[in-house]
Structures are given as C-alpha cells and as structure tokens.
Design an enzyme around this catalytic site. Structure first.
Site, PDB file in Angstrom:
ATOM      1  CG  ASP A 173      61.097  65.343  57.907  1.00 51.06           C
ATOM      2  OD1 ASP A 173      62.053  66.127  57.961  1.00 51.06           O
ATOM      3  OD2 ASP A 173      60.450  64.985  58.919  1.00 51.06           O
ATOM      4  CG  HIS A 216      61.851  65.631  62.165  1.00 50.27           C
ATOM      5  ND1 HIS A 216      60.935  66.070  61.233  1.00 50.27           N
ATOM      6  CD2 HIS A 216      61.763  66.490  63.206  1.00 50.27           C
ATOM      7  CE1 HIS A 216      60.329  67.158  61.696  1.00 50.27           C
ATOM      8  NE2 HIS A 216      60.811  67.432  62.886  1.00 50.27           N
TER       9      HIS A 216
HETATM   10 ZN   LIG Z   1      57.761  70.379  60.512  1.00 52.30          ZN
HETATM   11 ZN   LIG Z   2      56.281  68.541  62.789  1.00 50.83          ZN
END
Ligand SMILES: [Zn+2]
Ligand SMILES: [Zn+2]
Length: 578
Positions: A203, A376
């Site tokens: 990510d 995130h």
């Molecule tokens: Zn996402």
């Molecule tokens: Zn997500």
C-alpha cells in the site's frame, strides 16, 4: 538457433511462473483490482471502484475494464476481498453480473458486499475465510492474514504459486493498540518472509508521510477531551465504514452519559451490518432513534452522520444549510469532522464549515485537534512491512505514480535491488519466475464509466463533448428545407443553451441568421441537395461569426429538417426548450 522467446518459454516451463496483472489501483487511489495468474488458474484480488473527478461530467462511477477476466473465464477460480471499502468492493456487482464467480472474504467484508449485491438484485456465492487458515483456489494455496485498517476485518493475502510466494499486504497499518485488539499479523508476515516471498504488493497511500501513523485509539482520547467540554449537542461526521471510529464515539458518549443517534442511510446500514456480525459493540442503552433526540436536552445527545466531505445531499450539509427537516444547528453545538479531506472535496467541506460557523456551531477538524488518523501506513511502517517479508521483487500498489515512486525509494533504502522494484501501470502484465521478473506485455483495458444504467457506453468522446458543453454551451440552428426545391421553408431559427441569453443579443443573432441564409442561398445546386454538406457550411460560417463577435466557441449543432411548408411554430417545437 533458439530465439529469445523460445528460451524464455522453456525457462518458464522449467521453473513455473506467475503473472500479476493490475486492472486498476496503480494510476489512482481507488479502482483496486489485481489478477494473479498461473498456467492453470487465475484468482482476482478485490473489485474496487473510483468516484469520478470533476472532469468526468455526469459520470456516477468508474470501474475497471473486466475484458481480460471475461476472456479467461475458464481459468478463473474466484475473487478474494481484502476488506469492505468501496475502492476494493464497489465494482463487485458489475463483475458478478457478467461473471458469477465465488467471492471469498472475512465476515464483515462479505456482509458489506452482500448488501451491495442484494441492492442490485443479484445473488452471489460468498465464502467466508478465516485468517491463518489456508484454502485452495485451483492449484493455488491461499492464506489470509489480519491487518489493521480504517475498517475492521481487513486482511492481506498470500498465494503459493509455482514460481513462489506472492503476498498482497492489503490496505494496512501497524496499529500497536487497535480498538478491537486485532493486531496486524506481524508474526505471519515475518513467517512468510522466512519461507521466502517472491513478490510483495504493498500500500503506497502514505508513502510521502514520514514516521508512523498514530493508533486509532488516539482519536478516542481526542474525542473524550472534546466531549468533556462540550455543553450542547455534539455531531460527529465520519465515514460510514469506519466502524472503529463509530465504536469510539459510542463508548465516549456512554461514559459521558450521552445518547447517540446514527443518521444517514449508509451510516445506518453499515452500523447494522457491523453490529449483526459482532464488529460493532454497542454499549447498552446508548443508541436512540433520531426522532427521540427531541425529548432529550441537547447536552445529552450525540449524532453520528455522514457528510465529512461536505457532500451536498448529506445530513451534515443539509444541517449546515438550514435545510434539515429534524435538526437545526444552534449556537454552542459542536460539529467534529472526524475524517481526512479527500483531495477534490476541499471546497465543499469549506462551504459546509463556513455555514456551520455562521450558525454559531463550534467546528473541530483534523487541523485543530487529533480527531482523525489515517488507516494507511506511513514510511516507517512501509519499511517494516518490507523488512518483515523481505521480498525478492516488490510492486508498490494503491497509489498514484508519485506515491508509488516514493514507496519504491523506501524499498531501495531497505535493500531491495532497484531492478527488482516494478513501477507498473494498470493493464501491465508482470511476470515472475523464481529469479526473474518484470513487465512482459499489456492487456490493454482501462477504465469504464458508469452513468445511470449505462455501463461503458460513455467513452472519452462523450466526456469531451460534455466538457465542451459545460465550458462553452451550445448553439442550435434549425432550418426547414423543402425536400425537392430545397428552398428555405422555415428558419433559420437559433436556439442557445449555456452560451448567451438570446434576448440580450437579439441584434447579433439576427446578423447570424442573415449569414446562415446567405450560405443557404449562395450554395451551388449540387451542394444544396447534400444535407451533410449544407450542415458543414452552416456550422463553419456560424463558428467564424460567433468567434469574431463573442470570442467564444460553443458547440454548434445545425438541424436541417425537410418539410413541405410547416409553420414556424412546428420547427421550433422539434427542438425542446429544456
Ligand atoms: Zn484502499
Ligand atoms: Zn481501505
């Protein structure tokens, strides 16, 4: 002599290979969809959507192009959802309509997906996965492992392929004190690293942010501070899927003796699904209906609603505009925006905040208090993931090019060989053998626009037309010609929309009409018979005139109707006024 291609093919046969094809998620944050393909089998990870940007006029949604999946449907064994966010599940109903494949996921992800599927009157074969319990999709052995994120029940996915282990880390962060106590599975990621990871997909959303993302619990502490000093009503705006945020609001409210009403369709739906599946633990007696709030004093109440992005139809925006039927913002109310500002929404959020402040509300945003943290990973967490898994090859995903570029730099910093880091694009075919990897081709594809019931019928050409219309408006010229003599029976009549107000400029339009008449009269006999040629001539003349007179470039639409002598009114009737 053997060609390079032959050599490559024999190497593939000896060693086994795996292809990873991003159908979305590498040009944007959104639209996530990955294909993992081996000689015999194919698995899809996620089926996301993207909301349109301001240039995609009239587009409701953007979804990936599924052509590659349709072409290889015989190999397709199923789809795995990493978590329940729209950018990973939103295009699922569109995909299942064409390809009814089994969908694998954790209970909450499946619960949220099932709701979307039901809304489209579809049925689906939903199969629950348990983290750390492996299962087979064709010859591929699959295992999911827990990750923390801004929605509960998220997982990463590990796939054992003939070339080696492929790990998709999902949307994750390393929250050391998660609200539900479910840590990102450090041990599993480390174990995979020990076994040897061929490719890691990870990510890139926060690859530009240094440090660590703070724990979700820090938001709970900030909310507690605000709740303690607020005297009147508290309204919290957050994403409907942020169950842990909602959980913390419920807990703080319960501690402070306040009742909470959940407001808005998506908020009500997700809290119901999360409570049913056990992911939201509602303290007894704290939830009330919105209409029950009126019997309580404002100081005893909390409302959780959507609208953190200033969406015009959301509950918060309507309250801010004074257009909400049940709730009126009064001086002393506190409104907390407990969400990040999604780029592109700055203006609508600012408008909502301005309106709320004018009504006397206190408005708390991320800039004023730590009422939001990201879901995130920041740079140090990204490095930790790379160090735990120690992949041979690395593909930064989930981000625009700039995010992935910086993620690639972090990977190089922790020692991944720079030529083993793949900055791929959507539609690229990434192929890996145990010791080689990179882009070997493309499947084409791209984005598909959804507008109303139409999927894919609005392409770039239609979008360009819409942009032209939005920028410059439209001028329609209606001319009635006799079918045989080609004499002008009626018109030219000029109608415009979004260009200029006709009444104000009647003289100028009369001049335009005269010009069009001259074109019609001056046409040589053979051109008069060709409607297409006449239209082109009329268009060119008008374009030149409008550009010279107004310095504008509206879309010009000549309409030539064949008629024997219909009245003026009828011709006008043929172009509706709205
Ligand atoms: Zn996402
Ligand atoms: Zn997500």
């Amino acid at each position: 002599m053997r060609s390079n291609k032959d050599r490559r093919e024999s190497a593939l046969l000896e060693n086994g290979w795996v292809r990873i094809i991003p159908l979305g998620g590498l040009g944007e944050i959104g639209l996530n969809m990955f294909v993992v393909e081996t000689a015999d089998d194919m698995v899809v990870i996620d089926a996301g959507l993207m909301f349109p940007d301001e240039e995609m006029l009239g587009i409701d949604l953007v979804i990936p192009d599924f052509s590659y999946l349709l072409e290889h449907r015989a190999k397709l064994r199923g789809l795995i959802l990493t978590h329940g966010h729209e950018d990973h599940t939103g295009s699922l109903p569109f995909l299942l309509k064409e390809l009814p494949i089994p969908v694998y996921g954790t209970p909450l992800s499946l619960g949220l997906a099932a709701e979307k599927i039901r809304e489209q009157n579809l049925e689906a074969d939903l199969r629950q996965v348990v983290p750390r319990e492996s299962f087979h999709l064709g010859s591929l052995q699959v295992e999911c492992m827990r990750v923390c994120h801004s929605i509960p029940d998220g997982v990463g996915v590990a796939l054992e392929t003939p070339a080696g282990l492929v790990v998709h880390a999902g949307d994750f962060k390393f929250d050391p004190t998660p609200v539900d106590g479910q840590l990102t599975d450090y041990h599993k990621f480390a174990e995979l690293g020990d076994r040897g990871v061929l490719v890691l997909l990870s990510d890139s959303t926060n690859a530009l942010r240094p440090g660590f993302t703070p724990s979700e619990r820090t938001v709970g502490q900030a909310l507690e501070e605000i709740f303690r000093t607020a005297r009147r009503r508290i309204i919290v705006a957050c994403f409907a899927s942020h169950i842990h945020r909602i959980q913390q609001v419920l807990e703080v409210a319960a501690r402070m003796g306040r009742k909470v009403a959940v407001h808005g369709k998506s908020m009500t739906t997700t809290t119901r699904i999360a409570a049913d599946t056990g992911y939201l633990k509602v303290p007894p007696g704290v939830l009330v209906r919105l209409d029950e709030l009126s019997s309580l004093s404002p100081g005893e109440t909390v409302i959780i609603a959507t609208g953190s992005q200033g969406e015009p139809l959301s509950a918060i925006a309507r309250m801010a505009a004074g257009e909400h039927k049940q709730i009126e913002i009064t001086p002393g109310d506190t409104v907390i925006f407990s969400a990040r500002v999604i780029p592109g929404n700055e203006k609508s959020i600012a408008r909502t905040i301005n309106q709320l402040l004018r009504r006397g509300a206190e408005v708390v945003t991320e800039e004023l208090a730590p009422v939001h943290v990201s879901g995130h990973p920041c740079q140090e967490e990204l490095k930790l993931m790379l160090n735990l898994t120690r992949p041979k090859f690395f593909v930064p995903i989930h981000g625009e090019y700039r995010h992935r570029h910086h993620h690639a730099k972090l990977a190089a910093a922790v020692g991944i060989a720079p030529d083993h880091i793949c900055l791929a694009e959507n539609g690229d075919i990434l192929e890996f053998t145990p010791d080689k990897g990179g882009v070997v081709g493309t499947v084409g594809g791209g984005r598909v626009f959804v507008d109303g019931k139409g999927v894919g019928d609005v392409g770039d050409a239609v979008l360009r037309e819409r942009q032209h219309l939005a920028r410059d408006g439209m001028v329609v010229v209606v001319i009635g010609l006799h079918p045989q003599t080609r004499a002008v029976v009626t018109g030219p009549e000029i109608i415009s929309r979004g260009f200029i107000h006709l009444q104000d400029q009647e003289v100028l339009f009369d001049a335009a009409k005269r010009l069009v008449n001259e074109v019609l009269m001056g046409c040589p006999e053979e051109e008069r018979m060709e409607t297409a040629v006449l239209k082109e001539n009329v268009k060119a003349t008008l374009r030149k005139y409008i550009q010279k007179t107004f310095d504008r470039r509206p879309m010009i639409l000549p309409v030539i109707i064949e008629m024997e002598g219909v009245t003026h009114d009828k011709a006008e009737f043929m172009v509706p006024s709205e």
